[in-house]
Design a protein around this motif. Structure first.
Motif, short mmCIF file in Angstrom:
data_model
loop_
_atom_site.label_atom_id
_atom_site.label_comp_id
_atom_site.label_asym_id
_atom_site.label_seq_id
_atom_site.Cartn_x
_atom_site.Cartn_y
_atom_site.Cartn_z
N LEU A 163 10.52 66.21 1.97
CA LEU A 163 11.33 66.07 3.18
C LEU A 163 12.09 64.75 3.23
O LEU A 163 12.94 64.57 4.07
N PHE A 164 11.76 63.82 2.35
CA PHE A 164 12.58 62.63 2.22
C PHE A 164 12.30 61.94 0.90
O PHE A 164 11.24 62.10 0.31
N GLN A 165 13.29 61.20 0.42
CA GLN A 165 13.13 60.37 -0.77
C GLN A 165 12.97 58.92 -0.31
O GLN A 165 13.62 58.48 0.61
N SER A 166 12.07 58.21 -0.97
CA SER A 166 11.80 56.84 -0.56
C SER A 166 12.94 55.91 -0.95
O SER A 166 13.41 55.91 -2.09
N LYS A 167 13.38 55.13 0.02
CA LYS A 167 14.37 54.09 -0.22
C LYS A 167 13.78 52.75 0.20
O LYS A 167 12.86 52.69 1.02
N ILE A 168 14.32 51.68 -0.36
CA ILE A 168 13.99 50.35 0.12
C ILE A 168 15.30 49.63 0.44
O ILE A 168 16.35 49.96 -0.10
N ALA A 169 15.20 48.68 1.33
CA ALA A 169 16.36 47.85 1.68
C ALA A 169 16.15 46.48 1.05
O ALA A 169 15.14 45.83 1.31
N LEU A 194 12.30 43.70 14.36
CA LEU A 194 11.06 44.25 14.88
C LEU A 194 9.82 43.43 14.55
O LEU A 194 8.93 43.27 15.40
N PRO A 195 9.70 42.88 13.32
CA PRO A 195 8.51 42.06 13.04
C PRO A 195 8.41 40.81 13.92
O PRO A 195 7.33 40.24 14.09
N GLU A 196 9.54 40.38 14.49
CA GLU A 196 9.56 39.18 15.32
C GLU A 196 9.26 39.47 16.78
O GLU A 196 9.00 38.55 17.56
N LEU A 197 9.28 40.73 17.17
CA LEU A 197 9.16 41.12 18.58
C LEU A 197 7.80 41.71 18.89
O LEU A 197 7.13 42.25 18.01
N GLU A 198 7.41 41.61 20.14
CA GLU A 198 6.21 42.28 20.61
C GLU A 198 6.64 43.64 21.18
O GLU A 198 7.15 43.71 22.29
N VAL A 199 6.44 44.68 20.39
CA VAL A 199 6.88 46.02 20.77
C VAL A 199 5.66 46.91 20.97
O VAL A 199 4.81 47.01 20.09
N ASP A 200 5.59 47.56 22.13
CA ASP A 200 4.50 48.49 22.39
C ASP A 200 4.81 49.88 21.85
O ASP A 200 3.93 50.56 21.34
N LEU A 201 6.06 50.28 22.00
CA LEU A 201 6.42 51.65 21.66
C LEU A 201 7.81 51.68 21.05
O LEU A 201 8.76 51.15 21.63
N LEU A 202 7.92 52.31 19.88
CA LEU A 202 9.19 52.44 19.17
C LEU A 202 9.64 53.89 19.19
O LEU A 202 8.92 54.78 18.71
N PHE A 203 10.82 54.14 19.77
CA PHE A 203 11.45 55.46 19.69
C PHE A 203 12.35 55.45 18.46
O PHE A 203 13.32 54.69 18.40
N LEU A 204 12.01 56.29 17.50
CA LEU A 204 12.62 56.19 16.17
C LEU A 204 13.25 57.50 15.74
O LEU A 204 12.59 58.54 15.65
N ASP A 205 14.55 57.44 15.46
CA ASP A 205 15.26 58.60 14.91
C ASP A 205 14.78 58.86 13.49
O ASP A 205 14.60 57.93 12.70
N VAL A 206 14.54 60.12 13.15
CA VAL A 206 14.08 60.47 11.81
C VAL A 206 15.23 60.47 10.82
O VAL A 206 15.14 59.89 9.74
N GLN A 207 16.34 61.12 11.20
CA GLN A 207 17.42 61.33 10.24
C GLN A 207 18.52 60.30 10.45
O GLN A 207 19.33 60.39 11.36
N MET A 208 18.54 59.29 9.56
CA MET A 208 19.58 58.26 9.55
C MET A 208 20.11 58.14 8.13
O MET A 208 19.34 58.26 7.18
N PRO A 209 21.40 57.90 7.95
CA PRO A 209 22.00 58.03 6.62
C PRO A 209 21.58 56.97 5.60
O PRO A 209 21.38 57.29 4.43
N LYS A 210 21.45 55.72 5.99
CA LYS A 210 21.15 54.67 5.00
C LYS A 210 19.66 54.54 4.73
O LYS A 210 19.23 54.45 3.58
N LEU A 211 18.89 54.52 5.79
CA LEU A 211 17.43 54.36 5.67
C LEU A 211 16.83 55.21 6.78
O LEU A 211 17.01 54.89 7.95
N ASN A 212 16.15 56.30 6.42
CA ASN A 212 15.65 57.16 7.48
C ASN A 212 14.40 56.58 8.13
O ASN A 212 13.87 55.55 7.69
N GLY A 213 13.93 57.24 9.18
CA GLY A 213 12.83 56.70 9.95
C GLY A 213 11.57 56.48 9.16
O GLY A 213 10.86 55.48 9.33
N PHE A 214 11.26 57.41 8.25
CA PHE A 214 10.04 57.28 7.45
C PHE A 214 10.14 56.09 6.49
O PHE A 214 9.18 55.33 6.29
N GLU A 215 11.29 55.94 5.87
CA GLU A 215 11.49 54.83 4.93
C GLU A 215 11.43 53.49 5.65
O GLU A 215 10.91 52.51 5.11
N LEU A 216 11.93 53.44 6.87
CA LEU A 216 11.84 52.22 7.66
C LEU A 216 10.38 51.88 7.94
O LEU A 216 9.96 50.72 7.77
#
Length: 253
Positions: free
Chosen positions: A141-147, A43-65
């Motif tokens: 509602l979520f715990q902070s994770k880093i990758a 994503l940092p390499e791309l020109e993105v206008d709009l991101l559709f982002l799932d909130v609940q993901m098992p490894k890294l949720n949307g907020f942590e991303l």
């Protein structure tokens, strides 16, 4: 209009992509994935206008991303099955969202709403994101994770489990609460940039510590901190006031 899609459920991802082709045929989907680690890379390499982002993901949720992408965050539409309470937070901070399963008419409305507001100041968007993330943390509602990058990809760890980080030339070792150690090829300065928002403090040229895991400050031998795992970490003279002030604040609270 460039669109990115991230959802750990492949059928949701493909269904949303098909709906978008119907609703906005002129849009280009420049990124589509079920893996948050790929989003961190691309994503940092791309020109993105709009991101559709799932909130609940098992490894890294949307907020942590989003925490790790900030401040380089495109406009976001959350896709979620979250509770009504969490939806109120989205509304309060003026974020678009879609409840799963996604309705095509609601998708069209969100796209129209976004186009009307796309000229809004980017700084306002970033401030809204920071406010939303803080509210989600406060409300549990979520715990902070880093990758963190490792030899075979990424390892996802919860920030609260990090005791401290130690630099070794151009490498940094993470020391975790369970006794694990993870060596990565990043300088401590780079790691500090990632963990600053989580209130880690640099108490020595070679050490970055999680203040929640500091157990004691000893003034002898020039001053050092004893961590909860028994590790003794020397405090640089320039950081003594910071460390003693922190312990004093905790004592009075």
């Amino acid at each position: 209009m460039n669109i990115a899609l991230l959802d750990d459920e492949k059928h949701c991802l493909e269904s949303l992509a098909l709906d978008l082709k119907q609703v906005v045929p002129d849009a280009e989907i420049v990124f589509k994935s079920t893996k948050p680690e790929k989003a961190l890379e691309r994503l940092p390499e791309l020109e993105v206008d709009l991101l559709f982002l799932d909130v609940q993901m098992p490894k890294l949720n949307g907020f942590e991303l989003l925490e790790q992408l900030a401040p380089h965050v495109p406009d976001v539409v959350f896709t979620t099955a979250y509770s009504r309470y969490a939806i109120q937070a989205f509304k309060y901070h003026a974020f678009n969202y879609l409840l799963k399963p996604i309705d095509e008419n609601e998708l069209a409305t969100v796209i129209t709403h976004w186009r009307q507001k796309r000229e809004k100041d980017q700084q306002n968007q970033l401030q809204s994101l920071e406010g939303l993330l803080e509210k989600m943390k406060r409300d549990g509602l979520f715990q902070s994770k880093i990758a963190i990058p490792v030899s075979d990809g990424y390892e996802f760890i919860e920030v609260k489990e990090i005791l401290f980080c130690r630099s070794e030339n151009n490498y940094t070792t993470f020391f975790l609460e369970n006794g694990d150690q993870i060596l990565i090829s990043k300088t401590l300065k780079e790691v500090e940039c990632i963990l600053n928002k989580h209130h880690f403090i640099r108490i020595h040229q070679s050490y970055l510590v999680n203040p929640h895991h500091m157990a004691k400050f000893q003034r002898s031998d020039g001053g050092y901190v004893i961590m909860k795992n028994g590790e003794k970490i020397k405090v640089s003279p320039q950081k003594k006031d910071l460390v003693t002030g922190l312990f004093e604040t905790v004592r009075k609270s």
